[in-house]
Scaffold this active site. Structure first.
Site, mmCIF file in Angstrom:
data_model
loop_
_atom_site.group_PDB
_atom_site.id
_atom_site.type_symbol
_atom_site.label_atom_id
_atom_site.label_comp_id
_atom_site.label_asym_id
_atom_site.label_seq_id
_atom_site.Cartn_x
_atom_site.Cartn_y
_atom_site.Cartn_z
ATOM 1 N N SER A 4 12.917 1.036 -49.019
ATOM 2 C CA SER A 4 13.167 2.205 -49.811
ATOM 3 C C SER A 4 11.734 2.992 -50.081
ATOM 4 O O SER A 4 11.213 2.476 -50.651
ATOM 5 C CB SER A 4 13.806 1.757 -51.178
ATOM 6 O OG SER A 4 14.352 2.937 -51.805
ATOM 7 N N GLU A 5 11.810 4.150 -49.598
ATOM 8 C CA GLU A 5 10.298 4.947 -49.529
ATOM 9 C C GLU A 5 9.791 5.111 -50.934
ATOM 10 O O GLU A 5 8.600 5.496 -51.201
ATOM 11 C CB GLU A 5 10.505 6.170 -48.577
ATOM 12 C CG GLU A 5 11.190 7.137 -49.371
ATOM 13 C CD GLU A 5 12.708 7.342 -48.658
ATOM 14 O OE1 GLU A 5 13.219 6.289 -48.417
ATOM 15 O OE2 GLU A 5 13.159 8.184 -48.659
ATOM 16 N N ASN A 6 10.646 4.871 -52.195
ATOM 17 C CA ASN A 6 9.992 4.979 -53.439
ATOM 18 C C ASN A 6 9.419 3.882 -54.019
ATOM 19 O O ASN A 6 8.804 3.758 -54.885
ATOM 20 C CB ASN A 6 11.149 5.363 -54.454
ATOM 21 C CG ASN A 6 12.431 4.414 -54.475
ATOM 22 O OD1 ASN A 6 12.684 4.072 -53.445
ATOM 23 N ND2 ASN A 6 12.601 3.965 -55.745
#
Lengths: 234, 212
Positions: free
Chosen positions: B50-52
């Protein structure tokens, strides 16, 4: 040097001026510096340029600074959750610079690391590349992006010691470390300030050299999209 | 013409996309149909990014167990797994830009025969931003698009050239639609597979792009 302050208002004293550039941590409403944003609202400082992945939601987080018309320009990757933002943007009251999310994060990290620019393939051949230097390395095109240095960084962490060493919790880390790094001055708000020596030095996420002022406070930590699953029934 | 009913449904497209994933891969899934891909990986050892700032994304939490400090890139509450690690956004996009993520499965508004992708902006409509999409398509090892073959008006979304502003140029490797699977190859698109009940003529008729 004393880094711990009694309140967000005290911690921002002498740091705010009209037209300044602020970098803020957080992703959506996760890990945003709620208390410092409220203090910036209260100060009335205006014509702000703010670099932050998002701009809060209507009436919460950075959205509060939109309601009071204190923001002149946003540098963000995604602003879809905010009706007041769109209204001000479409009416020309608010300037918007879209950055790809990773480019924004790296611009902050680079700016804080003494790197004035870097080449990335993100955005090559898109509107993001317009007006930027293109350079070919090993047969592939890259565009030049600039590091960001902000007048002030406002970030949120889970724990701090009194020297400013920070520990974040889960995905609330997100943009907070790079945002902290790129500020000439960084103010951090945390859930708990713990005694010096009680954080494991091997598990510090952001060394206190990047953090100049700290406050402890209560956070609402609003959830933007509450999603759940049903317990499996046997 | 009842185009929507033709070929694979959303879940079948997700199941087909899951076949692209191999044991040991680190993968980023976009919002919409790509999110459903996680339901079809079976016993393959896949780590979702998850790129966060997270590797090893788990399912949604049980009611009452939501944690405001634990969300995915769509801002939804999620859970962690025994393999999970957390990191900041600069590190997260370092692994994306650095090609460490094996594949991204993303939705699209338009794809061209040269692998150009448009999925972030419709001029004149509300612009929300590209988020991490431009970084993902530029950086990851393999970009797989999952989308309906045509839009609501029945017009092809698989085009000679995109009409919308691009997310990335020459970035798409494979396109999975309700009508079948196409690969981006020199000179155009190559049919890899037809969806159940779809003929090659039907797929060609719904495709504006050059099929080689």
């Amino acid at each position: 040097m004393k880094k711990v302050y009694g309140s967000a208002d005290e911690a921002l004293e002498g740091l705010l001026h009209d037209g300044m550039f602020i970098a803020a941590g957080g992703f959506g409403l996760c890990g945003i510096p709620e208390l410092l944003i409220d203090a910036v609202v209260k100060s009335g400082v205006k014509d702000l340029t703010i670099a932050s992945n998002n701009c809060g939601v209507d009436g919460f987080g950075l959205g509060k600074l939109l309601d009071t018309r204190q923001i002149r320009k946003m540098i963000s990757s995604y602003v879809g959750e905010n009706a007041e933002f769109m209204r001000q943007y479409l009416s020309g009251e608010l300037e918007l610079e879209f950055n790809p999310q990773g480019t924004l994060a790296e611009r902050m990290r680079a700016g804080g690391s003494g790197i004035p620019g870097f080449y990335t393939k993100t955005g090559v051949g898109t509107v993001i590349a317009e007006g930027k230097e293109v350079k070919n390395f090993d047969g592939q095109d890259y565009i030049l992006e600039r590091g960001i240095v902000a007048d002030l960084s406002i970030v949120k962490a889970w724990k701090a010691d009194d020297t400013g060493n920070l520990v974040f919790r889960k995905t609330a880390r997100n943009f907070n470390p790079p945002a902290a790094m790129c500020g000439k001055i960084c103010v951090a708000e945390v859930e708990e300030i713990v005694p010096r020596g009680s954080l494991d030095p091997d598990l510090i996420h952001l060394p206190g050299i990047y953090v100049h002022r700290i406050i402890q406070g209560q956070h609402e930590k609003r959830i933007e999209q509450r999603t759940t699953r049903k317990k499996e029934t046997v | 013409m009842p185009q929507a009913a033709k070929g694979w449904d959303r879940n079948q497209m997700a199941a087909r996309a899951a076949q692209e994933l191999e044991d040991g891969m680190y993968v980023n899934l976009g919002i919409g149909i790509p999110t459903l891909v996680a339901n079809y990986v079976g016993d393959k050892d896949i780590t979702l990014q998850s790129e966060n700032g997270m590797l090893g994304m788990g399912p949604f939490p049980y009611e009452g167990e939501e944690d405001p400090d634990l969300i995915n890139a769509g801002k939804q509450t999620i859970t962690e797994l025994s393999r999970t690690s957390y990191f900041d956004s600069a590190t997260s996009f370092g692994m994306i830009r650095g090609g460490k993520i094996a594949a991204a499965i993303l939705g699209a508004m338009e794809v061209s025969e040269e692998g150009d992708l448009a999925n972030w902006m419709i001029p004149g409509k509300l612009v929300k931003g590209m988020g991490g999409a431009m970084d993902l398509v530029a950086g990851v090892g393999r970009v797989i698009v999952v989308m309906d073959h045509t839009n609501k008006a029945g017009e092809s979304k698989v085009l000679k050239a995109c009409t919308l502003p691009l997310t990335g140029k020459a970035v798409v490797d494979r396109i999975i639609t309700n009508l079948g699977v196409l690969d981006v190859v020199p000179g155009g698109l190559k049919i890899v597979e037809l969806a159940d009940g779809v003929s090659e003529d039907e797929l060609r008729a719904s495709t504006e792009a050059t099929i080689v």
